[in-house]
Design an enzyme around this catalytic site. Structure first.
Site, PDB file in Angstrom:
ATOM      1  N   GLN A  79      29.450 -59.248 -49.459  1.00  0.00           N
ATOM      2  CA  GLN A  79      28.439 -59.385 -49.605  1.00  0.00           C
ATOM      3  C   GLN A  79      28.618 -60.349 -51.381  1.00  0.00           C
ATOM      4  OE1 GLN A  79      25.437 -56.840 -51.298  1.00  0.00           O
ATOM      5  NE2 GLN A  79      23.737 -58.032 -50.606  1.00  0.00           N
ATOM      6  N   TYR A 159      17.250 -60.641 -57.150  1.00  0.00           N
ATOM      7  CA  TYR A 159      18.794 -61.433 -57.820  1.00  0.00           C
ATOM      8  C   TYR A 159      18.593 -63.430 -57.791  1.00  0.00           C
ATOM      9  CZ  TYR A 159      19.890 -56.385 -57.792  1.00  0.00           C
ATOM     10  OH  TYR A 159      20.235 -55.607 -58.685  1.00  0.00           O
ATOM     11  N   ARG A 206      21.010 -62.441 -46.417  1.00  0.00           N
ATOM     12  CA  ARG A 206      20.133 -61.073 -46.085  1.00  0.00           C
ATOM     13  C   ARG A 206      19.097 -61.427 -47.060  1.00  0.00           C
ATOM     14  NH1 ARG A 206      20.393 -55.207 -48.589  1.00  0.00           N
ATOM     15  NH2 ARG A 206      19.234 -53.771 -46.201  1.00  0.00           N
ATOM     16  N   GLY A 299      21.791 -47.806 -45.243  1.00  0.00           N
ATOM     17  CA  GLY A 299      21.906 -48.010 -46.319  1.00  0.00           C
ATOM     18  C   GLY A 299      22.539 -46.608 -46.329  1.00  0.00           C
TER      19      GLY A 299
HETATM   20  C1  FMN Z   1      23.325 -46.669 -54.199  1.00  0.00           C
HETATM   21  C2  FMN Z   1      22.523 -48.641 -53.232  1.00  0.00           C
HETATM   22  C3  FMN Z   1      22.465 -49.303 -54.142  1.00  0.00           C
HETATM   23  C4  FMN Z   1      22.414 -50.599 -53.370  1.00  0.00           C
HETATM   24  N1  FMN Z   1      23.283 -51.667 -53.408  1.00  0.00           N
HETATM   25  C5  FMN Z   1      22.383 -52.905 -52.805  1.00  0.00           C
HETATM   26  C6  FMN Z   1      23.489 -53.769 -52.659  1.00  0.00           C
HETATM   27  O1  FMN Z   1      24.607 -54.719 -54.133  1.00  0.00           O
HETATM   28  N2  FMN Z   1      22.748 -54.951 -52.446  1.00  0.00           N
HETATM   29  C7  FMN Z   1      21.914 -54.965 -51.183  1.00  0.00           C
HETATM   30  O2  FMN Z   1      21.490 -56.454 -50.592  1.00  0.00           O
HETATM   31  N3  FMN Z   1      21.338 -53.964 -51.113  1.00  0.00           N
HETATM   32  C8  FMN Z   1      22.456 -53.091 -51.981  1.00  0.00           C
HETATM   33  N4  FMN Z   1      21.023 -51.446 -51.810  1.00  0.00           N
HETATM   34  C9  FMN Z   1      20.242 -51.054 -50.340  1.00  0.00           C
HETATM   35  C10 FMN Z   1      19.977 -50.892 -49.493  1.00  0.00           C
HETATM   36  O3  FMN Z   1      21.456 -51.834 -48.995  1.00  0.00           O
HETATM   37  C11 FMN Z   1      18.892 -50.629 -48.327  1.00  0.00           C
HETATM   38  O4  FMN Z   1      18.264 -51.779 -47.841  1.00  0.00           O
HETATM   39  C12 FMN Z   1      18.707 -49.475 -48.643  1.00  0.00           C
HETATM   40  O5  FMN Z   1      19.037 -48.465 -48.914  1.00  0.00           O
HETATM   41  C13 FMN Z   1      17.261 -49.061 -47.690  1.00  0.00           C
HETATM   42  O6  FMN Z   1      17.962 -48.630 -46.579  1.00  0.00           O
HETATM   43  P1  FMN Z   1      18.017 -46.955 -46.602  1.00  0.00           P
HETATM   44  O7  FMN Z   1      16.820 -46.497 -45.955  1.00  0.00           O
HETATM   45  O8  FMN Z   1      18.535 -47.231 -45.014  1.00  0.00           O
HETATM   46  O9  FMN Z   1      18.677 -46.831 -47.797  1.00  0.00           O
HETATM   47  C14 FMN Z   1      21.002 -50.442 -52.321  1.00  0.00           C
HETATM   48  C15 FMN Z   1      21.127 -48.976 -52.464  1.00  0.00           C
HETATM   49  C16 FMN Z   1      21.534 -48.176 -52.485  1.00  0.00           C
HETATM   50  C17 FMN Z   1      21.215 -46.461 -52.101  1.00  0.00           C
END
Ligand code: FMN
Length: 347
Positions: A79, A159, A206, A299
């Site tokens: 990413q 961002y 994304r 995630g």
């Molecule tokens: C610890 C953590 C770090 C994350 N870092 C990013 C990131 O670097 N880039 C991004 O697009 N989303 C990031 N996210 C968002 C996740 O990609 C995802 O959209 C979010 O966790 C919701 O999905 P989930 O319910 O399956 O966890 C992050 C989420 C978590 C929990």
């Protein structure tokens, strides 16, 4: 596996390290891993200890990760990230972070000294915007050299690119502000630049259209027309996928919000859709069966369950992840969650 910042590249050059090799290898069963956001330049950084993809040393570090994941039969996209105004002067020798316009997101930035209030950023000049487009192109080129199967452009979660899209963060009066076409321009310039260095079929984008009251973003009357325009126009590219997030918070009573992202955009977007945010195995199967997405990205479930796909397959119990170690340095809460096989071996 959805992109997740884990802040383990704790070294001067923000070089991916052996601990990260272990982390991603453990998760190779995901099928497709999208790495944590990786800054495309020094200017793009905004969180402590996140890896970059702009230096030769970083490329060498990532090579070990792509090889290890490929050896396990997995695929991995990186990413590409520029945080814009979510950064902090502490990352830039006291200089201001950059953004489409000088508007403070009024949020927090995660600096080496802990969380600090964001500041009013400096508005980018047009030549600086062009430089950022080139930084994305170089990062994509580096990603190919590092052995990635593809790249994902991070145009979501408040961002830099998201800041350009929203009229509350972007009040420019030049060709990068004003109309939806102008606010979206940088994304398409980046796509056109990246296409020069890698096949379109290996590029993902994304978007998080209904992000609200988070990362400095609020919805307004321009939001839905802007995303409708962007997603329709993405049909002109043969992308690997469009990665969409359902709203991170309940927006059902928020004016100008689309609360069902997959449903709205499935008929509009002709290519592959990855859908994310808040999915369980059951919800994931449902969205695929309903035909509203082609893939589901998980995630947080992947933090505590390195073998999540295998656990789904076997109907096995899921392990709870510890939020306190999401971003802390060191192996704890990072590479010490056991797989089912390891649990059995220990029993
Ligand atoms: C610890 C953590 C770090 C994350 N870092 C990013 C990131 O670097 N880039 C991004 O697009 N989303 C990031 N996210 C968002 C996740 O990609 C995802 O959209 C979010 O966790 C919701 O999905 P989930 O319910 O399956 O966890 C992050 C989420 C978590 C929990």
């Amino acid at each position: 596996m959805a992109p997740m910042t884990r802040s383990r590249a704790a070294n001067d050059g923000n070089v991916p390290n052996d601990m990260m090799v272990t982390y991603y290898t453990q998760r190779a069963g995901a099928g497709l891993i999208i790495t944590e956001g990786s800054q495309i330049s020094k200017q793009g950084v905004g969180y402590v200890n996140t890896p970059g993809i702009y230096s030769a040393a970083q490329v060498e570090g990532w090579k070990k990760i792509t090889k290890a994941v490929h050896d396990e039969g997995g695929k991995i996209f990186i990413q590409l990230w520029h945080v814009g105004r979510m950064s902090h002067p502490d990352f830039h020798n006291g200089e201001l972070p950059v953004a489409p316009s000088a508007i403070n997101p009024n949020d927090k930035s995660y600096t080496p000294q802990g969380f600090k209030d964001t500041v009013t950023p400096r508005a980018l000049t047009i030549p600086e915007i062009q430089d950022i487009v080139q930084d994305f192109r170089n990062a994509a080129k580096n990603a190919m050299e590092a052995g990635f199967d593809g790249i994902e452009i991070h145009a979501s979660n408040g961002y830099l690119l998201h800041q350009f899209f929203v009229s509350t963060a972007n009040t420019r009066t030049d060709e990068y502000g004003g109309s939806k076409e102008n606010r979206a321009r940088i994304l398409f310039e980046i796509l056109d630049a990246i296409k020069e260095v890698m096949p379109e079929e290996r590029i993902g984008v994304r978007l998080n259209p209904s992000l609200h009251d988070a990362f400095g973003i609020t919805l307004n009357e321009d939001t839905i027309p802007t995303y409708d325009y962007i997603i329709e126009k993405l049909n002109n590219y043969k992308l690997a996928y469009l990665h969409l997030s359902e709203p991170f918070t309940d927006v059902s009573n928020v004016p100008h919000a689309e609360s069902q992202i997959a449903k709205r955009y499935r008929p509009i977007y002709k290519g592959n859709i990855i859908i994310n945010a808040g999915f369980t195995q059951e919800k994931g199967n449902n969205v695929i069966e309903e035909g509203n997405a082609d893939m589901v990205a998980f995630g947080s479930l992947y933090i505590g369950n390195p073998d999540l796909a295998e656990r789904f397959e076997q109907g096995a119990e899921l392990q709870q992840a510890d939020k306190n170690t999401f971003y802390t340095p060191g192996p704890e809460g990072y590479i010490d969650y056991p797989s089912l096989v390891e649990v059995e071996e220990r029993a």
